[in-house]
Motif scaffolding. Structure first.
Motif, PDB file in Angstrom:
ATOM      1  N   TRP A  12      35.953  39.612  46.860  1.00  0.00           N
ATOM      2  CA  TRP A  12      36.428  40.571  45.847  1.00  0.00           C
ATOM      3  C   TRP A  12      35.239  41.372  45.356  1.00  0.00           C
ATOM      4  CZ3 TRP A  12      34.748  41.088  40.807  1.00  0.00           C
ATOM      5  CH2 TRP A  12      35.481  41.974  39.998  1.00  0.00           C
ATOM      6  N   VAL A  13      35.455  42.641  45.023  1.00  0.00           N
ATOM      7  CA  VAL A  13      34.402  43.452  44.415  1.00  0.00           C
ATOM      8  C   VAL A  13      34.986  44.278  43.280  1.00  0.00           C
ATOM      9  CG1 VAL A  13      33.090  43.638  46.566  1.00  0.00           C
ATOM     10  CG2 VAL A  13      34.703  45.449  45.952  1.00  0.00           C
ATOM     11  N   GLY A  14      34.154  44.521  42.279  1.00  0.00           N
ATOM     12  CA  GLY A  14      34.470  45.472  41.227  1.00  0.00           C
ATOM     13  C   GLY A  14      33.625  46.716  41.445  1.00  0.00           C
ATOM     14  N   LYS A  15      33.129  47.287  40.355  1.00  0.00           N
ATOM     15  CA  LYS A  15      32.246  48.450  40.474  1.00  0.00           C
ATOM     16  C   LYS A  15      30.813  48.031  40.805  1.00  0.00           C
ATOM     17  CE  LYS A  15      34.926  52.035  39.460  1.00  0.00           C
ATOM     18  NZ  LYS A  15      35.109  53.198  40.371  1.00  0.00           N
ATOM     19  N   THR A  16      30.320  47.030  40.043  1.00  0.00           N
ATOM     20  CA  THR A  16      28.930  46.603  40.216  1.00  0.00           C
ATOM     21  C   THR A  16      28.805  45.103  40.463  1.00  0.00           C
ATOM     22  OG1 THR A  16      28.656  46.296  37.822  1.00  0.00           O
ATOM     23  CG2 THR A  16      28.118  48.465  38.720  1.00  0.00           C
ATOM     24  N   SER A  17      29.908  44.409  40.625  1.00  0.00           N
ATOM     25  CA  SER A  17      29.868  42.958  40.842  1.00  0.00           C
ATOM     26  C   SER A  17      30.737  42.577  42.022  1.00  0.00           C
ATOM     27  CB  SER A  17      30.331  42.215  39.582  1.00  0.00           C
ATOM     28  OG  SER A  17      31.673  42.557  39.267  1.00  0.00           O
ATOM     29  N   MET A  18      30.539  41.390  42.520  1.00  0.00           N
ATOM     30  CA  MET A  18      31.319  40.907  43.640  1.00  0.00           C
ATOM     31  C   MET A  18      31.509  39.393  43.535  1.00  0.00           C
ATOM     32  SD  MET A  18      28.553  41.033  46.756  1.00  0.00           S
ATOM     33  CE  MET A  18      28.008  42.687  46.332  1.00  0.00           C
ATOM     34  N   GLU A  19      32.589  38.919  44.127  1.00  0.00           N
ATOM     35  CA  GLU A  19      32.866  37.488  44.186  1.00  0.00           C
ATOM     36  C   GLU A  19      32.687  37.040  45.629  1.00  0.00           C
ATOM     37  OE1 GLU A  19      36.108  35.517  41.750  1.00  0.00           O
ATOM     38  OE2 GLU A  19      36.948  35.296  43.776  1.00  0.00           O
ATOM     39  N   VAL A  20      31.981  35.929  45.813  1.00  0.00           N
ATOM     40  CA  VAL A  20      31.708  35.402  47.145  1.00  0.00           C
ATOM     41  C   VAL A  20      32.308  34.015  47.262  1.00  0.00           C
ATOM     42  CG1 VAL A  20      29.910  34.752  48.796  1.00  0.00           C
ATOM     43  CG2 VAL A  20      29.577  36.738  47.317  1.00  0.00           C
ATOM     44  N   LYS A  21      33.135  33.805  48.273  1.00  0.00           N
ATOM     45  CA  LYS A  21      33.712  32.494  48.545  1.00  0.00           C
ATOM     46  C   LYS A  21      32.815  31.742  49.522  1.00  0.00           C
ATOM     47  CE  LYS A  21      37.668  32.706  46.266  1.00  0.00           C
ATOM     48  NZ  LYS A  21      37.960  31.787  45.147  1.00  0.00           N
ATOM     49  N   MET A  22      32.434  30.530  49.129  1.00  0.00           N
ATOM     50  CA  MET A  22      31.606  29.689  49.973  1.00  0.00           C
ATOM     51  C   MET A  22      32.386  28.433  50.336  1.00  0.00           C
ATOM     52  SD  MET A  22      28.815  31.420  50.148  1.00  0.00           S
ATOM     53  CE  MET A  22      27.935  30.145  51.019  1.00  0.00           C
TER      54      MET A  22
END
Length: 417
Positions: free
Chosen positions: A149-159
């Motif tokens: 997932w990404v926003g404007k300046t952030s992102m989510e990373v699944k590990m």
């Protein structure tokens, strides 16, 4: 800034490829040379340094950071200027060959001859709920991950962490983790835009939707923090009942308190630690590596749970970890672990991390960690005495309740520091 939450593994994760290579000496280890997947765990930092152009020697870090100022002209002015990406574009595999390369095991072994969970946290952070699984010290471990997932300046990373079987070498899931990362400019002073993410297919769209919900949950949890908002009516009743249960019935005084049976005052259930932050533990941006901080916090939390419960504790959950500020090289890092909530044989630990500036004599919070452990037997009830301790108690109860709600039930995981 990172946020880490663990959730129960119910099925093999999306995008994780199940390899079937043997890992106990029966077959040769997987190809881990340049240009191939998976990457050897020891090569991750060097690959990251090459991607961002970071300095490899501490002695030239000042010049390297000065040169990074020239990269500002490459930053996008808006997100729309960046090309969209797919989830598969960021997919990566990293191998920890505990089975095929036995010489690596000593770094990851604890006194119980099992894998040090703090080391696993450290390795996960290099890449970006525990399920009821044994982490074997003599079988290869594989980490996989991708941006979900990404926003404007952030992102989510699944590990995802998988481990090869003892007999057939087939990889099966052990744990999942979610990291939230914020993009920064070349000097790490302000945020930067990230590439848009385009989900492909119903499964990826559902993963992306969950990322949006996670963002809302983080905002809601922060808004309802006891550092900002008063406790709820139910929580105020809990605190008052604890107060009434500790009053000395022989006196009519608000200040005379008596500890109930099979209980421990909160002020007597803490451990502290100190780390001098040397260049050896720096990340590619010449600050202290976040994985090192997580490992040290976890190990202190584990020791606190072990001391409190009187037996070997097992980690059940690692709640959100927010990196509020970077830790500079040369800092004095102060760690304080506190038992803040107990229920039957579960122990909720809060570890507060702060840096001490010897020039200004100021203390600044860098991280707050929340760990849930399970002891082999029922533990004494933790009892707050002051209002501040009561807020710690309620905060610990909230994190424990969130863990049990998200996982459905608390499950024992065979992992230790």
């Amino acid at each position: 800034m990172l946020a880490l939450r663990w959730c129960t593994v119910r099925k093999a994760p999306l995008l994780a490829r199940a390899l079937t290579s043997m890992t106990n000496g029966f077959q040769s280890p997987p190809d881990m040379f340049e240009g191939h997947l998976p990457i050897h765990v020891n090569n991750v930092r060097s690959r990251l340094s090459a991607i961002v152009g970071a300095s490899t020697n501490w002695s030239d870090h000042v010049q390297a950071m000065h040169e990074r100022k020239d990269l500002h002209i490459l930053l996008a002015k808006q997100q729309e200027d960046l090309p969209p990406r797919k989830m598969s574009d960021s997919y990566i595999e990293v191998i920890l060959p505990l089975g095929s390369q036995p010489e690596l095991r000593e770094k990851y072994l604890n006194v119980h001859n099992s894998v040090r969970f703090g080391r696993i946290l450290e390795d996960l952070d290099s890449l970006g709920d525990l399920c009821k699984k044994v982490i074997y010290p003599d079988c290869d471990i594989k980490f996989t991950g991708n941006v979900s997932w990404v926003g404007k300046t952030s992102m989510e990373v699944k590990m995802h962490m998988l481990q090869a079987g003892l007999h057939d070498g087939t990889y099966s899931p052990v744990l999942d983790a979610t990291f939230v990362m914020v993009a920064r400019d070349p000097e790490n002073k302000r945020s930067a835009f990230v590439n848009p993410l385009i989900p492909e297919g119903p499964e990826e769209e559902e993963i992306f939707r969950k990322g949006e919900l996670n963002k809302i949950r983080r905002v809601d949890f922060s808004t309802a923090s006891l550092l900002k908002m008063a406790p709820t009516a139910e929580e105020r009743t809990i605190v008052h009942n604890i107060f009434l249960n500790t009053l000395d019935t022989r006196t009519v005084s608000f200040r005379s308190r008596v500890l109930p049976p099979n209980s421990v005052w909160m002020e007597d259930a803490k451990l502290k630690g100190l780390e001098i932050c040397h260049p050896q533990e720096r990340n590619i941006f010449n600050r202290i590596f976040g994985g090192f901080l997580m490992r040290k916090a976890f190990e202190l939390g584990w020791a606190t749970a072990c001391s409190y419960g009187g037996s070997r504790p097992y980690v059940v959950a690692v709640d959100d970890i927010m990196f509020q500020r970077p830790v500079e090289i040369g800092s004095l890092l102060l760690l304080s672990a506190q038992v803040c909530y107990t229920e039957e044989n579960y122990i909720q630990i809060r570890v507060h991390s702060e840096v001490y500036d010897s020039d200004t004599r100021e203390h600044k919070t860098t991280n707050v960690f929340h760990f849930t452990f399970m002891s082999e037997r029922e533990v004494p009830q933790i009892v707050p005495k002051t209002y501040g301790e009561s807020m710690l108690y309620l905060d610990g109860k909230r994190h424990f309740s969130a863990t049990t709600k998200e996982t459905g039930e608390v499950e024992k995981t065979i992992a230790a520091p």
